[in-house]
Write an enzyme that holds these catalytic residues in place. Sequence first.
Site, short mmCIF file in Angstrom:
data_model
loop_
_atom_site.label_atom_id
_atom_site.label_comp_id
_atom_site.label_asym_id
_atom_site.label_seq_id
_atom_site.Cartn_x
_atom_site.Cartn_y
_atom_site.Cartn_z
N ASN A 1 -5.97 3.67 12.30
CA ASN A 1 -6.47 4.23 11.04
C ASN A 1 -7.97 4.39 11.22
OD1 ASN A 1 -7.33 4.84 8.48
ND2 ASN A 1 -6.67 2.91 7.55
N TRP A 2 -8.40 5.62 11.39
CA TRP A 2 -9.82 5.87 11.67
C TRP A 2 -10.69 5.68 10.43
CZ3 TRP A 2 -10.50 10.74 15.32
CH2 TRP A 2 -9.86 10.49 16.54
N LYS A 3 -10.08 5.67 9.26
CA LYS A 3 -10.83 5.59 7.99
C LYS A 3 -11.85 6.73 7.91
CE LYS A 3 -9.65 0.77 7.81
NZ LYS A 3 -9.94 -0.57 7.34
N HIS B 1 -3.14 2.70 1.09
CA HIS B 1 -3.99 1.71 1.76
C HIS B 1 -4.78 0.93 0.71
CE1 HIS B 1 -7.16 0.00 4.23
NE2 HIS B 1 -6.36 0.17 5.26
N GLU C 1 -7.75 0.15 0.54
CA GLU C 1 -9.05 0.76 0.21
C GLU C 1 -8.86 1.89 -0.80
OE1 GLU C 1 -10.17 1.46 4.26
OE2 GLU C 1 -10.41 -0.70 4.54
N GLU D 1 -0.81 -5.48 5.26
CA GLU D 1 -2.22 -5.69 5.56
C GLU D 1 -2.85 -6.62 4.51
OE1 GLU D 1 -3.88 -2.18 8.04
OE2 GLU D 1 -4.05 -1.64 5.93
N GLY E 1 -11.08 -5.69 8.30
CA GLY E 1 -12.48 -5.48 8.63
C GLY E 1 -13.33 -6.74 8.60
N SER F 1 -7.75 -6.67 11.24
CA SER F 1 -8.49 -7.24 12.37
C SER F 1 -7.64 -7.42 13.63
CB SER F 1 -9.15 -8.58 11.97
OG SER F 1 -10.09 -8.38 10.95
N GLY G 1 -7.54 -0.72 12.49
CA GLY G 1 -8.74 -0.03 12.01
C GLY G 1 -9.80 0.05 13.09
N GLY G 2 -10.78 -0.81 13.00
CA GLY G 2 -11.94 -0.77 13.90
C GLY G 2 -11.61 -0.61 15.37
P1 13P Z 1 -9.33 -3.45 10.73
O1 13P Z 1 -8.42 -3.41 11.92
O2 13P Z 1 -10.68 -2.83 10.98
O3 13P Z 1 -9.41 -4.83 10.14
O4 13P Z 1 -8.67 -2.52 9.60
C1 13P Z 1 -7.33 -2.71 9.31
C2 13P Z 1 -6.89 -1.61 8.44
O5 13P Z 1 -7.27 -1.51 7.29
C3 13P Z 1 -5.99 -0.60 9.01
O6 13P Z 1 -5.46 0.21 8.03
#
Ligand code: 13P
Length: 248
Positions: A9-11, A94, A96, A166, A172, A212, A233-234
Amino acid sequence: MRKKIIAGNWKMNMTPSEAVALVNELKPLVACEDADVVFCVPAIDIIPAVEAAKGSNIEIGAENMYFEEKGAYTGEISPNMLVDAGVKYVIIGHSERREYFAETDETVNKKVLKAFEHNMIPIICCGESLKQREQGITIDWIRQQIKIAFLNVTADQAKTAVIAYEPIWAIGTGKVATTEQAQEVCAAIRCCIGEIYDEATAEAIRIQYGGSVSASSAPELFSQPDIDGGLVGGASLKPDFGKIVNWH
Ligand code: 13P
């Protein structure tokens, strides 16, 4: 035997030209036959990313979608637009989006139904806050999210869905859930799907862990009986993603 599915997930990261460079960089690293590999990218990156991923095992997904077909919804992206651009997966709900863009379990359900209507696979997100975990209501909360997300979804559709568990406190933060915590909730989600539908649907649906995930935590997490991959994510923006995809 469920096939693993590992999605990035590149966000809100990567311009279109950066997206092309990243797909080209990661393409050889994420080559893998025994897992589905998906890059969920910002809407504006979808078309160049689809083009760059051609001939590889990478599927391009979206990070969000609206639940109407078309019309006066300034700024939104319709299911047809995604399908026409070459999208097969779409992240729905998600945390967020729930936190910053007022998504609710009800809008998540509408989007999930719309995604299925257009033959896309929704990656349906759920997860508890730190406060909810401390209050001991994690499983109740997640069960409610799942029950509403799957309202009016048929068993045949549900069998193809992906759920991403999640925990919000793990996103994050570098604070990955313990393997036991992740497995416990993923097993509870599978059990809930079994109650809504039947054993065959529960066995077929794929459940990811997200929060994470790193190259070092992935192997233990992905070895759990009810964890069928990850939503990353990251670490999906780095060469490390290749190690996560090829975790064993
Ligand atoms: P991180 O892997 O950066 O914690 O993000 C997880 C996430 O929200 C994937 O959708």
